[in-house]
Write a protein that holds these residues in place. Structure first.
Motif, PDB file in Angstrom:
ATOM      1  N   GLY A  60       0.794  -1.227   0.000  1.00 45.28           N
ATOM      2  CA  GLY A  60       0.000   0.000   0.000  1.00 45.28           C
ATOM      3  C   GLY A  60       0.820   1.267   0.000  1.00 45.28           C
ATOM      4  N   ASN A  61       2.022   1.230  -0.588  1.00 50.47           N
ATOM      5  CA  ASN A  61       2.909   2.405  -0.671  1.00 50.47           C
ATOM      6  C   ASN A  61       3.148   3.048   0.688  1.00 50.47           C
ATOM      7  OD1 ASN A  61       3.542   2.329  -3.404  1.00 50.47           O
ATOM      8  ND2 ASN A  61       1.639   3.360  -3.946  1.00 50.47           N
ATOM      9  N   VAL A  62       3.709   2.270   1.588  1.00 50.59           N
ATOM     10  CA  VAL A  62       3.978   2.740   2.950  1.00 50.59           C
ATOM     11  C   VAL A  62       5.361   3.377   3.020  1.00 50.59           C
ATOM     12  CG1 VAL A  62       2.447   1.051   3.997  1.00 50.59           C
ATOM     13  CG2 VAL A  62       4.825   0.448   3.613  1.00 50.59           C
ATOM     14  N   ASN A  63       5.673   4.013   4.150  1.00 53.19           N
ATOM     15  CA  ASN A  63       6.999   4.604   4.321  1.00 53.19           C
ATOM     16  C   ASN A  63       8.022   3.492   4.569  1.00 53.19           C
ATOM     17  OD1 ASN A  63       7.390   4.067   7.183  1.00 53.19           O
ATOM     18  ND2 ASN A  63       5.908   5.694   7.588  1.00 53.19           N
ATOM     19  N   PRO A  64       9.319   3.789   4.469  1.00 54.30           N
ATOM     20  CA  PRO A  64      10.345   2.742   4.586  1.00 54.30           C
ATOM     21  C   PRO A  64      10.303   1.962   5.904  1.00 54.30           C
ATOM     22  CG  PRO A  64      11.305   4.701   3.621  1.00 54.30           C
ATOM     23  CD  PRO A  64       9.908   5.062   4.041  1.00 54.30           C
ATOM     24  N   LEU A  65      10.027   2.622   7.009  1.00 57.40           N
ATOM     25  CA  LEU A  65      10.004   1.917   8.295  1.00 57.40           C
ATOM     26  C   LEU A  65       8.859   0.900   8.345  1.00 57.40           C
ATOM     27  CD1 LEU A  65      11.134   1.514  11.119  1.00 57.40           C
ATOM     28  CD2 LEU A  65       9.655   3.358  11.902  1.00 57.40           C
ATOM     29  N   VAL A  66       7.708   1.307   7.920  1.00 57.54           N
ATOM     30  CA  VAL A  66       6.557   0.390   7.894  1.00 57.54           C
ATOM     31  C   VAL A  66       6.828  -0.741   6.903  1.00 57.54           C
ATOM     32  CG1 VAL A  66       4.089   0.190   7.379  1.00 57.54           C
ATOM     33  CG2 VAL A  66       4.948   2.187   8.626  1.00 57.54           C
ATOM     34  N   PHE A  67       7.461  -0.424   5.774  1.00 61.45           N
ATOM     35  CA  PHE A  67       7.818  -1.446   4.791  1.00 61.45           C
ATOM     36  C   PHE A  67       8.707  -2.512   5.423  1.00 61.45           C
ATOM     37  CE2 PHE A  67      10.974  -3.035   1.765  1.00 61.45           C
ATOM     38  CZ  PHE A  67      10.139  -3.645   0.821  1.00 61.45           C
ATOM     39  N   VAL A  68       9.713  -2.083   6.168  1.00 64.51           N
ATOM     40  CA  VAL A  68      10.630  -3.031   6.812  1.00 64.51           C
ATOM     41  C   VAL A  68       9.864  -3.927   7.780  1.00 64.51           C
ATOM     42  CG1 VAL A  68      12.550  -3.209   8.445  1.00 64.51           C
ATOM     43  CG2 VAL A  68      12.707  -1.647   6.519  1.00 64.51           C
ATOM     44  N   VAL A  69       9.006  -3.351   8.599  1.00 62.12           N
ATOM     45  CA  VAL A  69       8.238  -4.134   9.575  1.00 62.12           C
ATOM     46  C   VAL A  69       7.333  -5.132   8.852  1.00 62.12           C
ATOM     47  CG1 VAL A  69       6.450  -4.012  11.356  1.00 62.12           C
ATOM     48  CG2 VAL A  69       8.345  -2.368  11.362  1.00 62.12           C
ATOM     49  N   LEU A  70       6.657  -4.699   7.800  1.00 61.63           N
ATOM     50  CA  LEU A  70       5.769  -5.592   7.060  1.00 61.63           C
ATOM     51  C   LEU A  70       6.553  -6.665   6.301  1.00 61.63           C
ATOM     52  CD1 LEU A  70       3.193  -3.016   5.657  1.00 61.63           C
ATOM     53  CD2 LEU A  70       2.848  -4.655   7.517  1.00 61.63           C
ATOM     54  N   PHE A  71       7.707  -6.288   5.767  1.00 58.93           N
ATOM     55  CA  PHE A  71       8.525  -7.218   4.985  1.00 58.93           C
ATOM     56  C   PHE A  71       9.108  -8.314   5.871  1.00 58.93           C
ATOM     57  CE2 PHE A  71      12.290  -8.411   2.426  1.00 58.93           C
ATOM     58  CZ  PHE A  71      11.668  -8.653   1.206  1.00 58.93           C
ATOM     59  N   ILE A  72       9.526  -7.952   7.056  1.00 53.49           N
ATOM     60  CA  ILE A  72      10.082  -8.932   7.994  1.00 53.49           C
ATOM     61  C   ILE A  72       8.963  -9.825   8.514  1.00 53.49           C
ATOM     62  CG2 ILE A  72      11.194  -9.237  10.227  1.00 53.49           C
ATOM     63  CD1 ILE A  72      12.643  -6.578   9.689  1.00 53.49           C
ATOM     64  N   GLY A  73       7.884  -9.207   8.962  1.00 49.35           N
ATOM     65  CA  GLY A  73       6.675  -9.899   9.374  1.00 49.35           C
ATOM     66  C   GLY A  73       6.878 -11.167  10.180  1.00 49.35           C
ATOM     67  N   VAL A  74       6.260 -12.218   9.702  1.00 51.21           N
ATOM     68  CA  VAL A  74       6.250 -13.502  10.402  1.00 51.21           C
ATOM     69  C   VAL A  74       7.650 -14.087  10.489  1.00 51.21           C
ATOM     70  CG1 VAL A  74       5.354 -15.858  10.319  1.00 51.21           C
ATOM     71  CG2 VAL A  74       3.881 -13.940   9.729  1.00 51.21           C
ATOM     72  N   ASN A  75       8.456 -13.906   9.440  1.00 55.76           N
ATOM     73  CA  ASN A  75       9.806 -14.465   9.449  1.00 55.76           C
ATOM     74  C   ASN A  75      10.610 -13.961  10.645  1.00 55.76           C
ATOM     75  OD1 ASN A  75      12.127 -15.873   8.340  1.00 55.76           O
ATOM     76  ND2 ASN A  75      12.904 -13.844   7.846  1.00 55.76           N
ATOM     77  N   GLY A  76      10.601 -12.667  10.861  1.00 54.59           N
ATOM     78  CA  GLY A  76      11.347 -12.109  11.983  1.00 54.59           C
ATOM     79  C   GLY A  76      10.788 -12.543  13.324  1.00 54.59           C
ATOM     80  N   ALA A  77       9.468 -12.637  13.385  1.00 56.90           N
ATOM     81  CA  ALA A  77       8.827 -13.048  14.634  1.00 56.90           C
ATOM     82  C   ALA A  77       9.158 -14.489  15.002  1.00 56.90           C
ATOM     83  CB  ALA A  77       7.312 -12.871  14.522  1.00 56.90           C
ATOM     84  N   LEU A  78       9.444 -15.321  14.012  1.00 60.01           N
ATOM     85  CA  LEU A  78       9.792 -16.715  14.277  1.00 60.01           C
ATOM     86  C   LEU A  78      11.309 -16.938  14.340  1.00 60.01           C
ATOM     87  CD1 LEU A  78       7.225 -18.497  11.940  1.00 60.01           C
ATOM     88  CD2 LEU A  78       7.085 -18.185  14.410  1.00 60.01           C
ATOM     89  N   GLU A  79      12.049 -16.221  13.498  1.00 60.97           N
ATOM     90  CA  GLU A  79      13.496 -16.431  13.416  1.00 60.97           C
ATOM     91  C   GLU A  79      14.221 -16.025  14.692  1.00 60.97           C
ATOM     92  OE1 GLU A  79      17.338 -14.971  10.779  1.00 60.97           O
ATOM     93  OE2 GLU A  79      15.373 -14.125  10.369  1.00 60.97           O
ATOM     94  N   MET A  80      13.881 -14.896  15.247  1.00 63.31           N
ATOM     95  CA  MET A  80      14.618 -14.408  16.413  1.00 63.31           C
ATOM     96  C   MET A  80      14.441 -15.297  17.645  1.00 63.31           C
ATOM     97  SD  MET A  80      14.360 -10.350  15.865  1.00 63.31           S
ATOM     98  CE  MET A  80      14.371  -9.801  14.170  1.00 63.31           C
ATOM     99  N   PRO A  81      13.230 -15.697  18.006  1.00 66.31           N
ATOM    100  CA  PRO A  81      13.107 -16.624  19.146  1.00 66.31           C
ATOM    101  C   PRO A  81      13.738 -17.990  18.865  1.00 66.31           C
ATOM    102  CG  PRO A  81      10.990 -15.616  18.657  1.00 66.31           C
ATOM    103  CD  PRO A  81      11.919 -15.220  17.564  1.00 66.31           C
ATOM    104  N   ALA A  82      13.596 -18.480  17.633  1.00 69.08           N
ATOM    105  CA  ALA A  82      14.198 -19.778  17.298  1.00 69.08           C
ATOM    106  C   ALA A  82      15.711 -19.712  17.377  1.00 69.08           C
ATOM    107  CB  ALA A  82      13.758 -20.211  15.900  1.00 69.08           C
ATOM    108  N   SER A  83      16.282 -18.628  16.882  1.00 69.46           N
ATOM    109  CA  SER A  83      17.724 -18.445  16.953  1.00 69.46           C
ATOM    110  C   SER A  83      18.181 -18.289  18.398  1.00 69.46           C
ATOM    111  CB  SER A  83      18.137 -17.210  16.146  1.00 69.46           C
ATOM    112  OG  SER A  83      19.509 -17.000  16.206  1.00 69.46           O
ATOM    113  N   CYS A  84      17.379 -17.629  19.199  1.00 64.08           N
ATOM    114  CA  CYS A  84      17.684 -17.468  20.621  1.00 64.08           C
ATOM    115  C   CYS A  84      17.774 -18.831  21.301  1.00 64.08           C
ATOM    116  CB  CYS A  84      16.610 -16.606  21.265  1.00 64.08           C
ATOM    117  SG  CYS A  84      16.780 -16.383  23.047  1.00 64.08           S
ATOM    118  N   VAL A  85      16.763 -19.666  21.092  1.00 65.06           N
ATOM    119  CA  VAL A  85      16.726 -20.969  21.753  1.00 65.06           C
ATOM    120  C   VAL A  85      17.788 -21.910  21.186  1.00 65.06           C
ATOM    121  CG1 VAL A  85      15.306 -23.021  22.138  1.00 65.06           C
ATOM    122  CG2 VAL A  85      14.308 -20.753  22.387  1.00 65.06           C
TER     123      VAL A  85
END
Length: 103
Positions: A60-85
């Motif tokens: 939806g033509n968002v600003n760069p910060l929102v783009f990064v958050v949306l682009f990372i999305g589920v991957n970041g939410a799963l990758e960071m805890p998995a990498s932590c453990v």
């Protein structure tokens, strides 16, 4: 990313009274910093390219910060805890094995 993760691990390890938290923090920091540097570079160097702007249009033509958050999305939410453990368990086990061999 790797060097900075190592430096931060050493700083945390110095104050970690349990000698366990720092290994899990290191695993989390590795995933976090890798994502931060990758997405930062992607946005800084390639924001104005047709490919990235095409992806941005799907959000939806968002600003760069929102783009990064949306682009990372589920991957970041799963990758960071998995990498932590996983990183924490493997790093702690390797540390014990290396120090046991030296003794």
């Amino acid at each position: 990313m790797g060097w900075l993760t190592g430096v931060l691990f050493q700083l945390i390890h110095k104050v970690d009274r349990t000698n366990t938290f720092s290994y899990f923090a290191g695993g989390f920091l590795a995933a976090f910093l890798n994502t931060l540097f990758f997405m930062g570079t992607l946005v800084l160097l390639f924001w104005n390219t047709d490919y990235i702007q095409g992806l941005n249009q799907t959000f939806g033509n968002v600003n760069p910060l929102v783009f990064v958050v949306l682009f990372i999305g589920v991957n970041g939410a799963l990758e960071m805890p998995a990498s932590c453990v996983a990183g924490g368990i493997v790093s702690k086990a390797l540390s014990k094995a290396v120090h046991k061999k030296r003794a």
